[in-house]
Each structure stands twice: as C-alpha cells, then as structure tokens.
Design an enzyme around this catalytic site. Structure first.
Site, PDB file in Angstrom:
ATOM      1  CG  ASP A  16      -1.808   1.158   1.390  1.00 41.69           C
ATOM      2  OD1 ASP A  16      -1.643   2.173   0.673  1.00 41.69           O
ATOM      3  OD2 ASP A  16      -2.704   1.085   2.253  1.00 41.69           O
ATOM      4  CB  ILE A  17       1.739   3.713  -2.648  1.00 46.15           C
ATOM      5  CG1 ILE A  17       2.979   4.572  -2.920  1.00 46.15           C
ATOM      6  CG2 ILE A  17       0.435   4.482  -2.876  1.00 46.15           C
ATOM      7  CD1 ILE A  17       3.223   4.873  -4.366  1.00 46.15           C
ATOM      8  CG  ASN A  30      -7.507  14.041 -11.950  1.00 48.02           C
ATOM      9  OD1 ASN A  30      -7.324  15.250 -11.850  1.00 48.02           O
ATOM     10  ND2 ASN A  30      -8.197  13.352 -11.048  1.00 48.02           N
ATOM     11  N   GLY A  38      -8.686   4.884  -7.325  1.00 45.78           N
ATOM     12  CA  GLY A  38      -7.421   4.161  -7.294  1.00 45.78           C
ATOM     13  C   GLY A  38      -6.398   4.774  -6.360  1.00 45.78           C
ATOM     14  CG  ASP A  40      -5.673  11.134  -7.659  1.00 47.20           C
ATOM     15  OD1 ASP A  40      -5.007  11.763  -6.818  1.00 47.20           O
ATOM     16  OD2 ASP A  40      -6.346  11.683  -8.538  1.00 47.20           O
ATOM     17  CB  SER A 123      -0.735   5.054 -17.243  1.00 48.24           C
ATOM     18  OG  SER A 123      -0.679   6.462 -17.284  1.00 48.24           O
ATOM     19  CB  THR A 124      -1.087  -0.197 -15.058  1.00 49.75           C
ATOM     20  OG1 THR A 124      -0.906  -0.022 -13.655  1.00 49.75           O
ATOM     21  CG2 THR A 124       0.233  -0.038 -15.787  1.00 49.75           C
ATOM     22  N   GLY A 125      -4.062   1.395 -14.227  1.00 52.61           N
ATOM     23  CA  GLY A 125      -5.395   1.151 -13.679  1.00 52.61           C
ATOM     24  C   GLY A 125      -6.454   1.666 -14.638  1.00 52.61           C
ATOM     25  CE1 TYR A 127      -6.791   8.505 -16.056  1.00 49.29           C
ATOM     26  CE2 TYR A 127      -4.564   9.244 -16.465  1.00 49.29           C
ATOM     27  CZ  TYR A 127      -5.844   9.491 -16.020  1.00 49.29           C
ATOM     28  OH  TYR A 127      -6.162  10.739 -15.545  1.00 49.29           O
TER      29      TYR A 127
END
Length: 177
Positions: A16-17, A30, A38, A40, A123-125, A127
């Site tokens: 978990d970041i 964004n 996500g 963000d 960008s892998t979620g 996006y």
C-alpha cells in the site's frame, strides 16, 4: 526484488503506497489534480485535506509532467503528482508520455533533495496501459535516469497485486541482466 544501478537501489514490493515512509510517494493523478479513484483517491484520503489544498493552488498538471505538494498525514515527506497517459493503442505517444511522467518525478525529487521515492504503476489502472508495456517503459526510464544522475538512493515500486509484482520483477530481470 532489488537491483543496483550505480549507487542507487531499485526495489519492487507488493503493498500500500500510502504506508510508505520514503521521502516522497508518487501519485498517479489526473490533469486537474482533483483527486479521483485508485491510487489518487487512496493518497488523498490517507493524507488529508492539506494535499488537496495545495493541488487546488497549483491548478493542474499536463500529461507527462509532475508537481510536488506536502504529504499531509502520510509518513512520506512529500507527494509528487504525475499525470500518466491514457492508453489508446500504443501509437499516440503513450510510451514517451509515460517515460516523461517518471523522468519528471525523478527530476523533481533531485530538485528538492529527496533521496527516496515510492512509485505506483502509473497509468495501468483506469488509464488502461498494459502492465507489461508500462513496467518495461517505467523501469527502462528509471534505470537510464539513475545511470546518468546521482542523488537518489532508492526508487521503490509499490505494486498493488502479486501479478503486477511478478510482471515488474520479470521486466527488471530482463533490463538488468
């Protein structure tokens, strides 16, 4: 998994970041910096209103760029917000924009004297960037940057799933062998 590049370490973990205590964590933001889902959303919820207040003052960020704010209640000192590309078909500068997102974050870290950063898989979620392509682009960019620049001791990827961790580990092995 870890790899050394010059005096720097690239580390891959599942986690978990928002719990990272590196100097900075990177937010996959964004372009309007208004929070979202996500990573963000998780960073804004965990960090509190101070982060959003600074984002509002900044106003926005172009795709491939990065901006820096406080980390609010997070363990990290700063949050670097970057806007990755929305994946269309791989023929609309997505790879260049993704590389620019990572480079922009690393340059901001150097400018602010930050020695350690934790990245998500940008960008892998929502996006839609394919994880295999994103991992290779991200790691290639970071290896190139760390080969040419001193001052960052640790770049950690904090990945959401075992599958993403495995994909990043395979890419890192391929790029460092």
């Amino acid at each position: 998994m870890e790899a050394k590049v010059n005096d720097s370490t690239i580390s891959l973990i599942r986690g978990d970041i928002t719990l990272e205590a590196t100097d900075a964590i990177v937010n996959a933001a964004n372009s309007r910096l208004i929070g979202g889902g996500g990573v963000d959303g998780a960073i804004h919820r965990a960090g509190g209103t101070e982060i959003m207040a600074e984002c509002r003052k900044i106003g926005g960020c172009p795709t491939g760029g990065a901006v820096i704010t406080t980390a609010g209640r997070l363990k990290a000192r700063k949050v670097i917000h970057t806007v990755g590309p929305i994946y269309k078909d791989g023929r609309h500068q997505e790879a260049e924009l993704l590389a620019s997102s990572y480079s922009s974050c690393l340059n901001l870290a150097l400018e602010h004297g930050l020695k350690s950063l934790s990245f998500p898989s940008i960008s892998t979620g929502a996006y839609g960037y394919p994880v295999e392509e994103a991992a290779e682009a991200a790691l290639r960019t970071i290896i190139s940057f760390l080969s040419a620049n001193k001052g960052i001791d640790l770049v950690r990827f904090v990945l959401f799933s075992d599958a993403d961790l495995k994909t990043y580990a395979e890419a890192l092995r391929k790029l460092t062998s």
